[in-house]
Scaffold this active site. Structure first.
Site, PDB file in Angstrom:
ATOM      1  CE  LYS A 124      38.804  43.900  38.868  1.00 57.07           C
ATOM      2  NZ  LYS A 124      37.739  43.812  37.879  1.00 57.07           N
ATOM      3  CG  ASP A 142      38.970  47.655  34.440  1.00 58.84           C
ATOM      4  OD1 ASP A 142      39.719  48.628  34.192  1.00 58.84           O
ATOM      5  OD2 ASP A 142      37.923  47.440  33.803  1.00 58.84           O
TER       6      ASP A 142
END
Ligand code: SF4
Length: 214
Positions: A124, A142
């Site tokens: 991420k 997310d």
């Protein structure tokens, strides 16, 4: 599992996002690729606002890996101790700075694999840096994007990697670069966790969520 929306609906959704905000921006303050990388790494399980508050003074004195090494771990901790998991994050930031100085001439590498090889940098974080600094259409998923994607049907998947894939597969290429920020901001401020603000949502008529708020 909700149903994945079709091409025409998704195209209309992102056309509306683009009309509302042509150049969506991330909310983490930074001055270069290195400070962006550090800010994203610090933001795990913390708010962007909290990270910005802590890095405001930090980045004035440590905006390169070498300056971070010069500041030292205790000096770094003094700046970031309001952020969750700060001890562990401080250790990783210092290890990362050493590797960047030793192996990358103090520069931040720009491949996902090289970024992910750094301490404290997951997929991420790497995708956020690739997207925000190098303007590569990487999709960092997310909690906000995961929730919004699955609720609305824009990007359906059982885990974050599946949602990342769904974004890449289903969102037209001209929207890929900004898809990350449009989705994160929509999830953070409109399609919020407990009670989504469906009455104020600009894609209410296109969203598949069956329990829309009145
Ligand atoms: S209509 Fe409601 S559930 Fe659907 S995207 Fe908008 S806020 Fe989220």
């Amino acid at each position: 599992m909700p149903k994945q929306l079709d091409y025409h609906t998704i195209r209309e959704i992102f056309t509306r996002f683009q009309t509302a905000e042509a150049e969506p921006k991330g909310e983490l303050d930074h001055v270069n690729a290195y400070t962006l990388l550090v800010a994203v790494a610090l933001s795990a399980q913390a708010t962007d606002k909290g990270v910005n508050k802590a890095t405001r003074d930090l980045f004035k004195i440590a905006d390169t890996p070498q300056k971070m090494l010069d500041l030292g771990e205790e000096g770094l901790i003094a700046h970031i101790k309001t952020i969750g998991l700060y001890r562990n994050k401080a250790k990783n930031v210092m290890k990362m700075a050493k590797i960047l100085v030793d192996d990358y001439d103090g520069e931040v590498p720009n491949s996902r694999a090289a970024l992910q090889s750094l301490p404290g940098v997951g997929r991420k974080t790497a995708n956020v840096v690739l997207n925000m600094w190098w303007r590569y259409p990487a999709q960092a998923v997310d909690t906000h994007i995961f929730r919004f994607g699955n609720r609305s049907g824009v990007a359906v998947g059982k885990d974050v990697v599946a949602v990342e894939r769904a974004i890449e597969d289903n969102i037209p290429v001209n929207f890929q670069l900004h898809a990350h920020h449009w989705m994160i901001l929509h999830g953070r401020y409109t399609c919020v966790s407990r009670k989504p603000k469906c009455n104020a949502c600009l894609i209410r008529d296109l969203c598949h969520y069956e329990e829309k708020t009145p």
